[in-house]
Design an enzyme around this catalytic site. Sequence first.
Site, PDB file in Angstrom:
ATOM      1  N   GLY A  67       0.838  -1.215   0.000  1.00 31.82           N
ATOM      2  CA  GLY A  67       0.000   0.000   0.000  1.00 31.82           C
ATOM      3  C   GLY A  67       0.859   1.245   0.000  1.00 31.82           C
ATOM      4  CB  ALA A  68       4.302   1.620  -0.929  1.00 27.86           C
ATOM      5  CG  ASP A 106      -5.908  -6.797  -4.074  1.00 31.26           C
ATOM      6  OD1 ASP A 106      -5.937  -6.766  -2.819  1.00 31.26           O
ATOM      7  OD2 ASP A 106      -6.920  -6.679  -4.777  1.00 31.26           O
ATOM      8  CB  VAL A 107      -2.512  -7.225   0.950  1.00 33.60           C
ATOM      9  CG1 VAL A 107      -1.180  -6.561   0.646  1.00 33.60           C
ATOM     10  CG2 VAL A 107      -3.533  -6.210   1.462  1.00 33.60           C
ATOM     11  CG  ASN A 124       1.311   1.274   4.909  1.00 29.42           C
ATOM     12  OD1 ASN A 124       1.171   2.013   5.880  1.00 29.42           O
ATOM     13  ND2 ASN A 124       0.879   1.604   3.689  1.00 29.42           N
ATOM     14  CB  SER A 136      -5.107   1.662  14.284  1.00 34.71           C
ATOM     15  OG  SER A 136      -5.909   2.657  14.888  1.00 34.71           O
ATOM     16  CE1 TYR A 163      -8.230   1.057   9.814  1.00 33.79           C
ATOM     17  CE2 TYR A 163      -8.432   1.917  12.037  1.00 33.79           C
ATOM     18  CZ  TYR A 163      -7.696   1.754  10.877  1.00 33.79           C
ATOM     19  OH  TYR A 163      -6.427   2.268  10.792  1.00 33.79           O
ATOM     20  CE  LYS A 217      -5.339  -1.056  10.769  1.00 40.03           C
ATOM     21  NZ  LYS A 217      -4.242  -1.280   9.817  1.00 40.03           N
TER      22      LYS A 217
END
Length: 240
Positions: free
Chosen positions: A10-11, A60-61, A87, A149, A164, A168
């Site tokens: 995701g860079a 694509d993770v 990331n 997060s 979300y 996490k």
Amino acid sequence: MSARVAIVTGANRGLGLEVSRTLAQRGYRVVLTARSGEKAEAAAEQLRAEGLEVEPETVDVSSDESVDAFAERFGARFERLDVLVNNAGAIFDGTNDRAQEGQVGVLGVPADAVLQSVDTNTLGAYRMSQRFLPLMNEGGYGRVVNVSSGMGALTDMGTGWPGYRISKTALHAVTRLFHGAAHRGVKVNAVCPGWVRTDMGGSAASRSVPEGAAGIVLAATLPEDGPSGAFLRDGEIIAW
Ligand code: NDP
């Protein structure tokens, strides 16, 4: 000794792009990945214009096939991997507008949004670590950083953004599991970058992108006596 090799997912923007920039500035050979090949190329071009050499790649993770195909291409070109920054992340619970309407609470977000969140935010790191931790174990050196997060901390759960948050929290379990599978010299940590002014964090966030990326880079470059299997913010251990 040849340069250390790093993969960042995701860079193409936000924290991943900044982490790629910083690692490249420090002499790492950075494989800058994005789910769109065009976006990866555009981000790499941006860093090249700053005099940095990074290698764009497509992953694509959320896709086993995509991660497998990338691992195969990577294996054909590189014999080592020193740093893996998981990331890539996204929010599926809803938009900030919906949050203002009180629509992203645990009583309103459908289970499907939680599943999607876990597929990208949790299993993305799971898939990548499963493919790449063995290479680090073989080499006897590695730093895996799962960008998490504070919203995933059980000690600070609240009631909103359940997809979300759950993704996490589960990423913390993934961190501990791969920490358990890591050999001597290989460290696996989760990092909270703080609240950062990216597309995800929004313009009201308290930290700049370089400030947020710094804690991730710290974990990616930990010395031998640094922690493993921990949740870190700004290099300090915080509660899961
Ligand atoms: P951005 O939204 O700016 O960047 C997210 C990146 O993840 C984009 O490059 C996006 O690609 C990529 N991505 C999303 N889904 C996939 C996928 N399936 N495969 C590959 N790449 C994907 O957000 P940030 O830079 O802020 O977020 C980076 C990480 O930091 C995330 O894990 C996030 O949860 C975490 N984080 C961010 C905080 C903040 O305040 N900003 C706070 C705490 C944690 P595309 O352009 O294709 O969408």
